[in-house]
Design an enzyme around this catalytic site. Sequence first.
Site: not given
Length: 273
Positions: A56, A83, A134, A148, A152, A183
């Site tokens: 984690d 990632n 990023s 979000y 970033k 994805t």
Amino acid sequence: MKKTVFITGVSTGFGKLWTEALLKRGDNVAATSRNAEALADMAEQYKEQLLPITLDVTNRGAVIKAVQQAKNHFGNLDVVINNAGYGVFGAIEEVGEKEIKDVFEANVFGTLWVTQAALPIFREQGRGHIIQLSSVLGIYSIPTLGIYNATKFAVEGLSEALAGEVKDLGIHVTMIEPNGYTTEFGGSSAIYGNGIPAYDQVKSKLGEIEGVSPEDYGNPEATVPVILDLIDNPQPPLRLFFGKIGFKKAQKVYAEKMQTWKTWNHVSEAAQG
């Protein structure tokens, strides 16, 4: 030359693809996931090359142990790929406190903890490469993705400063800034805020924004040779867009920013005193 790579968030998406590609070409990989059992098939096939670690990334102590475990297991560490992370969808007002704190823990602090854990090893070796996932949304913002965006933008800020701190230590830093890809970013791993009707009109127009439509999404498989080339490059860039949208969009966004700053520069100078 064989590389030793530590990569987080490998159960799906980019992380899984890149791990498989690294193993296929003979590299050593310490691959982390919240559930390392998801790596069982790869572990069976690449027994000597793969070190699966349940991790984690929000647990700083566990992160430090995991990075050191990878170094001890393989004897060295060449590349760290941050990632792990996920998306949060919803207008700023729609996203709850817990959801906001949790995504910052994963996307920002998780990245920070792994980075801090790797730096002493890289400094001792006199070499290393830190690759931060990023996003184009760390360059410009989109309505209903503001939380979000904030994570970033934070990754961009800390990574840019980091690059200046370690450039004379043999350590490289690269921020990968992908546009949308097919994805699980918007799927099972994503979090959605509680809808407020006042923002329905904003959401209905999202499809008009360049890069948001599914036809603008990239093919994740296409990133595989690119990430391998990046890892092998002795002089990697600080920033690298993945996909066709980022560069075009950034040019427009920054031209607008420069125009605003120019228009209001007389006010800015007056504030100097």
